[in-house]
Design a protein around this motif. Sequence first.
Motif, short mmCIF file in Angstrom:
data_model
loop_
_atom_site.label_atom_id
_atom_site.label_comp_id
_atom_site.label_asym_id
_atom_site.label_seq_id
_atom_site.Cartn_x
_atom_site.Cartn_y
_atom_site.Cartn_z
N PRO A 233 45.42 48.90 38.35
CA PRO A 233 44.21 48.11 38.59
C PRO A 233 43.34 48.76 39.65
CG PRO A 233 46.13 47.05 39.57
CD PRO A 233 46.64 48.17 38.73
N PRO A 234 42.03 48.57 39.56
CA PRO A 234 41.15 49.16 40.58
C PRO A 234 41.47 48.60 41.96
CG PRO A 234 39.96 47.56 39.23
CD PRO A 234 41.27 47.78 38.57
N ARG A 235 41.21 49.39 42.95
CA ARG A 235 41.51 48.98 44.32
C ARG A 235 40.64 47.80 44.72
NH1 ARG A 235 41.91 53.15 49.44
NH2 ARG A 235 42.67 51.64 51.00
N ALA A 236 41.27 46.76 45.26
CA ALA A 236 40.53 45.56 45.64
C ALA A 236 39.70 45.82 46.90
CB ALA A 236 41.50 44.41 45.88
#
Length: 261
Positions: A233-236
């Motif tokens: 998942p993309p970095r928050a």
Amino acid sequence: MKIAVCIKQVPDSWAEKKMVGGLLDRANVDAVLNDLDEYAVEEALRIAEAHGGNEEGGANTVTVISMGPERATEAVRKALSMGANDAILISDAVLVGADAVVTAEVLANVIFKGEYDLVICGTESTDARMSVVPAMISEKLGCAQLTFASKVTVDPSAKNVSITRVTEAGVDEVHGEFPCVISVVEKINEPRYPSFKGIMAAKKKTIDIRDFASTGAEFTKSWSAVIDAAPRPPRATGVVVTDDGSAGQKLVDFLSEKKLI
């Protein structure tokens, strides 16, 4: 001495990798000779050169052995351009997606038929990072395994090998007799760059391409498989804390929420 070096063609470490149908998509990325296998090729060449050489008519031969698609000849050619004498490539559609167990089975059968004195491998492949194939090959061959070698000393007349292995507890000296399987770490040497002469000579060297049936291996069904895979998942977005006098407490609360304290 007859020396075999096991190598693998892998996706470039800098390439963006994707999974397709439970398998790594190799067709749409640049492929290279596994970096860690270059140290194995170099060490094999140094051993040969220290004991009469592996030039035509020399006392030793260095054979590169690989398993993969026909495209893997590109990686094999690089090993040949470094100075290996010849190569064997096992390439068959039934081996697509083969796991470490099947890979070791196939390679061990080819090595057994070749009657090699030494088998040298890198510690692991940069695509799988399992570091188990050298040990599996030695088990299937029923010979000694000298793994994670940072130094290798060979006595051809006595048909024995000694290695130095650096561990967390200190330095081990491990000994074995021919035939044996050795895996080497990247600190063991500095792989040579193929010369122009070596590159041109590699084009004339033999690559023996074999199918699965010719190896005599008993099975192709892998013992393990990737059932599912999802992109990371993309970095928050990070949390910004403004210090209004309560920043310390907010930091403690955040670490506690993440169960870091």
